[in-house]
Design a protein around this motif. Structure first.
Motif, PDB file in Angstrom:
ATOM      1  N   TYR A 157      36.616  50.420  44.750  1.00  0.00           N
ATOM      2  CA  TYR A 157      37.470  51.539  44.351  1.00  0.00           C
ATOM      3  C   TYR A 157      36.662  52.798  44.007  1.00  0.00           C
ATOM      4  O   TYR A 157      37.238  53.829  43.688  1.00  0.00           O
ATOM      5  N   TYR A 189      50.243  49.048  45.095  1.00  0.00           N
ATOM      6  CA  TYR A 189      49.226  49.406  44.100  1.00  0.00           C
ATOM      7  C   TYR A 189      48.598  50.740  44.468  1.00  0.00           C
ATOM      8  O   TYR A 189      48.171  50.944  45.603  1.00  0.00           O
ATOM      9  N   MET A 206      47.758  44.241  48.452  1.00  0.00           N
ATOM     10  CA  MET A 206      47.504  45.544  47.850  1.00  0.00           C
ATOM     11  C   MET A 206      48.687  46.499  47.977  1.00  0.00           C
ATOM     12  O   MET A 206      48.635  47.619  47.486  1.00  0.00           O
ATOM     13  N   ILE A 252      46.282  40.841  40.383  1.00  0.00           N
ATOM     14  CA  ILE A 252      46.103  40.120  41.642  1.00  0.00           C
ATOM     15  C   ILE A 252      45.103  38.987  41.451  1.00  0.00           C
ATOM     16  O   ILE A 252      45.360  37.840  41.818  1.00  0.00           O
ATOM     17  N   THR A 263      45.289  46.206  39.188  1.00  0.00           N
ATOM     18  CA  THR A 263      44.892  45.237  40.211  1.00  0.00           C
ATOM     19  C   THR A 263      44.318  43.966  39.609  1.00  0.00           C
ATOM     20  O   THR A 263      44.169  42.972  40.319  1.00  0.00           O
TER      21      THR A 263
END
Length: 275
Positions: A163, A207, A204, A19, A16
């Motif tokens: 997360y 992912y 997202m 991103i 991630t």
């Protein structure tokens, strides 16, 4: 750059970071952009990102990431103004460029992340006597022993704790609070509403990194009794109206305007010396 050191090696949560990297790069390339991060552009292009389609990253993510960058810069500079020789630990640093933008020539800085991320990072940044890499998970608490304790310490967690499970965050805060004489912790968090509606996040998809934790205000962490005390926070999405007129209307709604925040904690013992 050889293929084996490209971003293809990243999986799950570490992936991630692309991103944020591309969001900073696209926002920097935009004439109306609120940040200007040439190093992020360089890294993205070297990793094979063409950066020829701004719609690849949603405008919301681009601007939100840009404003988030500014707020973390503000908090970091505020710490360094009070403690010029302090130590900064960028937790889950990814391919962030903050050290190279804010270095005052006196601080000590540690970039902490998984080995596969640091491996890529080493191709763009070089260690020196004040700048170091730590190739560990933040939940491997042995990294705390690698940080000098002779000056105040600032920890930053940008785009990370969403997360994590709440119990892991609590364990980390407890370990950190007792591991340093004086430590400030700057944490980004999303609201529970955002966690529940993560499937609607435009960037997202694809992912394998589900959101797990959200909080309405950093003040709620005082109830955890970790040894940290809440100091202040900024709802940085509310500040995005400086960039886009539409956002001025969207973020009048609390569930959007209060959806993302960055808050500061200080360990209570060290807080007695806080300026």
């Amino acid at each position: 750059m050889k293929e084996q050191i490209t971003s293809n090696k990243l999986k799950g949560v570490p992936k991630t970071l692309l991103i944020s990297l591309k969001a900073r790069a696209y926002e920097s390339l935009d004439k109306k952009g609120i940040i200007h991060d040439d190093k992020s552009i360089e890294i993205a292009k070297t990793l094979g990102c063409k950066l020829d389609n701004p719609k690849e990253i949603s405008l919301m993510t681009r601007i939100g990431t840009g404003q988030r960058t500014l707020v973390f810069d503000d908090y970091t500079n505020h710490f360094l103004q009070r403690f010029p020789q302090g130590t900064v630990v960028d937790i889950a640093c990814g391919l962030d460029t903050r050290y190279h933008r804010l270095d005052n020539g006196k601080l000590r800085w540690y970039d902490l992340d998984f080995p596969e991320t640091i491996e890529i990072r080493k191709h763009f940044f070089k260690e020196n006597e004040r700048y170091h890499f730590i190739e560990k998970s933040v939940l491997d608490f042995s990294w705390i022993d690698e940080i000098p304790k002779d000056h105040p310490v600032l920890l930053t967690a940008e785009g990370l704790f969403c997360y994590f499970k709440e119990e892991d965050i609590i364990k980390l805060l407890k370990q950190v609070a007792k591991g340093f004489e004086y430590v400030e912790f700057i944490i980004e968090a999303m609201s529970p509403y955002m966690v529940k509606n993560q499937k609607r996040h435009p960037d997202m998809k694809g992912y394998n990194a589900p959101f797990q934790w959200g909080i309405n205000s950093g003040k709620e962490t005082d109830a955890w009794q970790t040894g940290f005390k809440f100091v202040d926070e900024r709802y940085f999405m509310e500040e995005c109206n400086k960039r886009n007129l539409l956002f001025q209307l969207v973020f009048l709604l609390p569930k959007f305007g209060k959806s993302m925040k960055i808050f500061r904690l200080v360990n209570q013992e060290g807080g007695l010396r806080m300026k």
